[in-house]
Write a protein that holds these residues in place. Structure first.
Motif, mmCIF file in Angstrom:
data_model
loop_
_atom_site.group_PDB
_atom_site.id
_atom_site.type_symbol
_atom_site.label_atom_id
_atom_site.label_comp_id
_atom_site.label_asym_id
_atom_site.label_seq_id
_atom_site.Cartn_x
_atom_site.Cartn_y
_atom_site.Cartn_z
ATOM 1 N N LEU A 1 72.609 57.417 62.988
ATOM 2 C CA LEU A 1 73.269 56.108 63.004
ATOM 3 C C LEU A 1 74.609 56.146 63.728
ATOM 4 O O LEU A 1 75.465 56.959 63.400
ATOM 5 N N PRO A 2 74.811 55.257 64.682
ATOM 6 C CA PRO A 2 76.129 55.135 65.309
ATOM 7 C C PRO A 2 77.034 54.217 64.472
ATOM 8 O O PRO A 2 76.550 53.530 63.573
ATOM 9 N N GLN A 3 78.321 54.220 64.795
ATOM 10 C CA GLN A 3 79.233 53.282 64.122
ATOM 11 C C GLN A 3 79.219 51.914 64.813
ATOM 12 O O GLN A 3 79.217 50.889 64.169
ATOM 13 N N VAL A 4 79.276 51.955 66.138
ATOM 14 C CA VAL A 4 79.387 50.695 66.879
ATOM 15 C C VAL A 4 78.461 50.686 68.096
ATOM 16 O O VAL A 4 77.998 51.730 68.543
ATOM 17 N N VAL A 5 78.242 49.484 68.608
ATOM 18 C CA VAL A 5 77.511 49.307 69.865
ATOM 19 C C VAL A 5 78.450 48.619 70.844
ATOM 20 O O VAL A 5 78.975 47.533 70.552
ATOM 21 N N ALA A 6 78.688 49.255 71.974
ATOM 22 C CA ALA A 6 79.593 48.694 72.986
ATOM 23 C C ALA A 6 78.770 48.245 74.182
ATOM 24 O O ALA A 6 77.757 48.854 74.515
ATOM 25 N N ARG A 7 79.221 47.169 74.799
ATOM 26 C CA ARG A 7 78.447 46.575 75.891
ATOM 27 C C ARG A 7 79.359 46.285 77.089
ATOM 28 O O ARG A 7 79.730 45.137 77.339
ATOM 29 N N ASP B 1 78.614 58.186 67.694
ATOM 30 C CA ASP B 1 79.570 57.195 67.203
ATOM 31 C C ASP B 1 79.377 55.858 67.909
ATOM 32 O O ASP B 1 79.439 54.803 67.306
ATOM 33 N N VAL B 2 79.143 55.939 69.202
ATOM 34 C CA VAL B 2 79.078 54.722 70.008
ATOM 35 C C VAL B 2 77.761 54.697 70.787
ATOM 36 O O VAL B 2 77.438 55.654 71.488
ATOM 37 N N VAL B 3 77.016 53.627 70.638
ATOM 38 C CA VAL B 3 75.897 53.381 71.547
ATOM 39 C C VAL B 3 76.426 52.504 72.673
ATOM 40 O O VAL B 3 76.989 51.437 72.422
ATOM 41 N N LEU B 4 76.302 53.010 73.895
ATOM 42 C CA LEU B 4 76.790 52.262 75.056
ATOM 43 C C LEU B 4 75.601 51.548 75.684
ATOM 44 O O LEU B 4 74.727 52.186 76.265
ATOM 45 N N GLU B 5 75.572 50.234 75.529
ATOM 46 C CA GLU B 5 74.471 49.437 76.096
ATOM 47 C C GLU B 5 74.772 49.101 77.540
ATOM 48 O O GLU B 5 75.871 48.632 77.854
ATOM 49 N N THR B 6 73.780 49.266 78.404
ATOM 50 C CA THR B 6 73.992 48.950 79.818
ATOM 51 C C THR B 6 73.546 47.533 80.164
ATOM 52 O O THR B 6 73.656 47.120 81.313
ATOM 53 N N GLY B 7 73.062 46.800 79.158
ATOM 54 C CA GLY B 7 72.425 45.505 79.407
ATOM 55 C C GLY B 7 73.268 44.481 80.151
ATOM 56 O O GLY B 7 72.732 43.603 80.827
ATOM 57 N N ALA B 8 74.596 44.591 80.046
ATOM 58 C CA ALA B 8 75.447 43.618 80.758
ATOM 59 C C ALA B 8 75.679 44.026 82.208
ATOM 60 O O ALA B 8 76.308 43.296 82.970
ATOM 61 N N MET B 9 75.193 45.208 82.582
ATOM 62 C CA MET B 9 75.304 45.639 83.987
ATOM 63 C C MET B 9 73.910 45.581 84.593
ATOM 64 O O MET B 9 73.275 46.608 84.827
ATOM 65 N N ASP B 10 73.421 44.369 84.787
ATOM 66 C CA ASP B 10 72.012 44.214 85.158
ATOM 67 C C ASP B 10 71.825 43.461 86.465
ATOM 68 O O ASP B 10 70.746 42.948 86.744
ATOM 69 N N ALA B 11 72.885 43.397 87.268
ATOM 70 C CA ALA B 11 72.787 42.586 88.490
ATOM 71 C C ALA B 11 72.124 43.347 89.635
ATOM 72 O O ALA B 11 72.238 44.571 89.731
ATOM 73 N N LEU B 12 71.437 42.610 90.481
ATOM 74 C CA LEU B 12 71.004 43.156 91.764
ATOM 75 C C LEU B 12 72.217 43.041 92.675
ATOM 76 O O LEU B 12 72.597 41.937 93.086
ATOM 77 N N VAL B 13 72.861 44.140 92.964
ATOM 78 C CA VAL B 13 74.111 44.123 93.726
ATOM 79 C C VAL B 13 73.829 43.855 95.197
ATOM 80 O O VAL B 13 74.539 43.122 95.868
ATOM 81 N N GLU B 14 72.768 44.486 95.689
ATOM 82 C CA GLU B 14 72.475 44.352 97.113
ATOM 83 C C GLU B 14 70.997 44.675 97.350
ATOM 84 O O GLU B 14 70.458 45.609 96.752
#
Lengths: 492, 422
Positions: free
Chosen positions: B26-32, B72-85
């Motif tokens: 179990l982590p403490q927090v989820v960061a996005r 401790d921290v789950v780092l979610e990548t979901g907010a970095m989902d753009a097609l940049v190029e």
């Protein structure tokens, strides 16, 4: 005895190796050493302190271990055909030559694998595999003399890497002696060995992470059909437009090469390749694969070339005709000697879509500076090989040529490309690395260096302009029994 | 002040729930974080506090490998989902690590392009594919993600942002860090953006094959992988007690692909057929679609005893060894699917006692290692996990440890999740 940098001397290495390697293969005579003072980039020359001509993996390992024990720099050299000074010796170091390790241990067609020594010549692998219907795909222009060890160090490409990839895509496993003296096996014969992809990190590391003593490489099935097309155009713009249209049609040819008027002139003078008279550019397209697909793609390519304005189109369907078409292209670098006393072979990459603009800018630079530039390039992947022509006997000509050569690299970087597509960074381009990478980017690469070579003795001074100092850490080779000690590290 | 409050100034952070556990931890927090810069600030904050970080895309492969020692921290990548190029003329695309593969395929597909990676785990993000070097049937055509990734942006454990590789298909300037990071299970750095090589979508595809008696399997596979008709995939699928199936993918022009498919069918013999669609098992990990539910229920819905998860193995060998590997795995009750064309198989063992699982893993592993490959236990319930060696023998593991020490000296990135307890 060590100096105040903690480095020992070549003499200490020589003493250690005296028991292991016959004196006839430990070169210290200045006349003999001179043979090894440069690689394929002869502009840089350094006489090594000692040359070791290793006969087998054991001697190669012993040489590196002796260097590790005394913290003496070493440089590995295969056939010495590199074009970036990657095998330039170190004046106070040892040049470890792998070219005598030429055993081809196995060709296993059913597994699509070959097991080879580092000194085995690239073309020999294909020749050995051909009877069973296979070949080794990476084909640098020097493939008749360059070695697999060198291909591994430089991640060599060649004209056909557009479709088949580079050496990194064709190496599965490597036996390596690390700069610490440890022997390790990286990867497995099968893909996806567990753990970090250290084969991926090692291939293309230009001798800075250790020396490969054996390689397991992939063999590729010979194609059912190969068709090579030569098309003459009035301009490189037309040839470039044809290239873009071929790619846009969903075709991935085995190779797409362009030569400009100056390069054609040189090739004609040197080998009478029979390229179309008056052409501003020739395009060479090679298609391979299953016969019916090649047939279809050929029809497309022919139509595209005619639409783009070709005035002469020739097709080779057999090996002899094909060799004729490639003769001019493969001899282009050397051929330039026919039209200019001196020249610099440049190697840069631009996004394919930036080719027309980059070629136009290059033409402008050439005109502005009064320096002729012949162009030969792998158009399919945007890999340029401008040949900057000059006469060193003219005052200031060398400097002007070098300036133009550097401006071309800047052009590659600003278009989103790279300072090298296949020749490597070596001694020649270390100073350009900070133009392509930030300090943090370079520092991150150095983390890998520190893991493999904490003492910084493997090919120091290459690739990176200012190597990072690795933290103090225990050295692996010490004490009376380095063999056992390092050997144990690999026991599971 | 809670940890969520402390890290919340850097990027959106919430308290973790039971669903956020990483293979039971179990982590403490989820960061996005929404950008490379936010990821950098987050990692700087985490490394300063000694907080362990596990990266999560869609979570489809989060239980693969060993469970982390601590999170401790789950780092979610979901907010970095753009097609940049998407540079159409260059057949190159750059996207955020959180980009779902399916969406990437749809977006580049508008230009007739694709990233040639089969999403075996269904629902993978680009970052997840890269972290696990996940590749399916068509790796025979163009290779695995390691062969298709041209460059990436990454954030080191201490927050340092770096670029690896570039945006051109040919580039040998400096070390190829993209290959080192591909398949590193998030233990070296956090990848925030990836540049990949694309390929054109072929106009036509046909699937050729059928059931093959076990004694004919070696011959059939040898003929297919040596064929000059250039199959883009050769897959084998086998279940205990039944004849294995072998199916090849032939892609290309309409006329060409059809003719080649027919030629291959003739080579394969009377039982083979040419189909317009792949068989149901194609391009999926075995287990879930083969009556072996991951919750320990068999196809009929009866609870297996003791309740346990299907054990998923990745097992490899030299090409000529694939029939033997298939035989050993199925003899131990496994359902096997994989790339006979490249020597990479996936095997699902039914939920059984930990000892039976350990015996099966041992047998499969010994065979694969003898045949030039390896066997890794990707998924297993806690009981089975404790009975097996997850990674098996790892060549050069000491050197790998030194690489980890350099990149992540305080071990905050997925500690314990990878080979050798890295």
């Amino acid at each position: 005895m060590t100096d105040d940098t903690g480095r020992g001397t070549v003499r200490q290495v020589l003493e250690d190796l005296g028991d292991v390697i016959p004196a006839s293969r430990l070169l210290t005579d200045p006349a003999e050493l001179a043979t090894y003072e440069c690689d394929g980039l002869a502009a840089y020359r350094v006489t090594p302190g000692l040359v070791v001509l290793a006969d087998d993996a054991g001697e190669l390992t012993a040489a590196v271990r002796a260097c590790a024990r005394h913290r003496v720099p070493f440089v590995a050299r295969g056939s010495g055909t590199g074009l970036s000074g990657g095998a330039l010796p170190h004046a106070d170091g040892v040049l470890v030559v792998t070219s005598r390790l030429r055993t081809l241990h196995a060709i296993r067609a059913a597994d699509q694998r070959a097991v080879v020594d580092p000194g085995v010549i690239n073309l020999q692998v294909s020749k050995a595999a051909n009877p069973q219907g296979y070949y080794f795909a990476p084909d640098p222009s020097s493939q008749q003399i360059c070695s697999i060890g060198g291909n591994v160090a430089e991640n060599s490409g060649g004209a056909h890497c557009l479709k088949y990839g580079f050496t990194a895509n064709h190496v599965l496993a490597l036996d390596v002696v690390l700069p610490t003296g440890e022997e390790v096996t990286l990867g497995t014969e099968a893909p996806d060995a567990p753990g970090y992809d250290l084969v991926g990190a090692f291939v293309g590391s230009e001798g800075t992470l250790g020396v490969a003593t054996r390689a397991v490489v992939r063999l590729v099935r010979l194609p059912q059909e190969v068709r090579t097309v030569l098309a003459g155009f009035r301009s490189t713009d037309q040839a470039g437009a044809a290239t873009s249209a071929i790619i846009a049609a969903g075709i991935i040819p085995a190779a797409i090469e362009i030569m400009d008027a100056l390069a054609i002139e040189a090739a004609e003078k040197a080998v009478s390749a029979g390229y179309p008279a008056g052409a501003g550019a020739v395009l060479v397209v090679e298609l391979d694969g299953a016969a019916d697909e090649v047939e279809h793609e050929y029809a497309e390519v022919e139509r595209i070339c005619r639409d783009a304005g070709t005035f002469e189109l020739r097709v080779a369907t057999d090996a002899a005709d094909r060799a004729e078409i490639w003769k001019g292209r493969k001899s282009a670098f050397a051929a330039v000697g026919r039209i200019s006393p001196d020249y610099i072979v440049q190697d840069g990459v631009v996004p394919r879509t930036a080719l027309p603009e980059v070629l136009r800018r290059m033409g402008e630079i050439s005109a502005e500076r009064g320096v002729r530039v012949a162009n030969v390039f792998h158009a399919g992947d945007g890999n340029l090989h401008p040949l900057v022509l000059f006469d060193a006997s003219e005052e200031g000509a060398t400097e002007r040529a070098e300036e133009v050569s550097g401006m071309i690299l800047d052009l590659c970087i600003s278009s989103g490309g790279s300072i090298t597509g296949e020749h490597g960074v070596g001694s020649d381009k270390a100073r350009y690395m900070p133009r392509m990478f930030t300090d943090d980017d370079l520092d991150t690469m150095q983390l890998v260096r520190c893991a493999f070579d904490p003492d910084g003795i493997a090919n120091p001074g290459k690739i990176y302009p200012t190597p990072r100092l690795c933290g103090e850490r225990p050295r692996v080779v010490q004490g009376a029994h380095p063999l056992q000690q390092a050997g144990l590290a690999e026991v599971f | 002040m809670t940890l969520a409050d402390e890290l919340g100034s850097v990027c959106p952070v919430r308290d973790a729930g039971a669903d956020d556990a990483v293979d039971g931890v179990l982590p403490q927090v989820v960061a996005r974080p929404a950008s490379t810069e936010e990821t950098s600030a987050l990692l700087r904050a985490c490394s300063g506090r000694g907080l362990a970080v596990v990266v999560r895309g869609n979570g489809s492969k989060l239980s693969w490998g060993s469970p982390p020692e601590r999170v401790d921290v789950v780092l979610e990548t979901g907010a970095m989902d753009a097609l940049v190029e998407h540079s159409r003329g260059d057949l190159v695309a750059t996207a955020g690590a959180g980009m779902p593969l399916a969406r990437l395929q749809q977006q580049v597909g508008e230009a007739g392009h694709q990233l040639v990676v089969d999403d075996l785990a269904a629902g993978s993000t680009l970052g997840g594919l890269v972290a696990t070097n996940l590749a399916g049937p068509r790796r025979m055509w163009v290779g695995a993600p390691r062969d298709l990734v041209l460059g990436m942006r990454l954030v080191r454990a201490d927050g340092t942002v770096a670029k690896a590789g570039g945006k051109v298909v040919k580039n040998v300037a400096g070390y190829d860090l993209s290959k080192l990071l591909t398949g590193s299970f998030g233990t070296l750095a956090v990848v925030t953006e990836v540049t990949v090589r694309l390929h054109p979508v072929p106009p036509a595809s046909h699937w050729v094959g059928g059931a093959v008696p076990s004694d004919r399997l070696p011959g059939v596979l040898a003929a297919l992988v040596a064929s000059q008709l250039v199959p883009h995939a050769v897959e084998v699928h086998a279940t205990p007690g039944a004849d294995p199936s072998v199916v090849a993918l032939v892609s290309g022009t309409e006329a060409g692909a059809a003719a080649r498919a027919e030629a291959l069918r003739a080579e394969l013999g009377p039982g083979a057929s040419v189909e317009a669609a792949p068989p149901a098992w194609w391009g999926h990990l075995p287990g879930r679609r083969d009556g072996l539910d991951t919750d320990g229920l068999d196809a009929a819905g009866a609870a297996a005893s003791p309740p346990a998860r299907t054990v998923l193995l990745k097992t490899t060998s030299r090409l000529s060894g694939i029939p033997a590997l298939v035989e050993v795995a199925t003899a131990h009750g496994a359902t096997v699917t994989g790339s006979a064309g490249t020597g990479v198989l996936w095997a699902a063992l039914p939920a059984r006692t930990p000892q039976e699982v350990a015996d099966a893993v041992d047998a499969v592993r010994r065979t694969s290692v003898d045949l030039g490959g390896s066997t890794v236990v990707l998924e297993a319930g806690p009981q089975a996990r404790s009975a097996v060696d997850t990674w098996g023998p790892v060549p050069a593991v000491d050197l790998m440890r030194r690489v980890k020490d350099e990149f992540d000296p305080t071990r905050i990135l997925a500690p314990g999740r990878f080979v050798g307890g890295l």
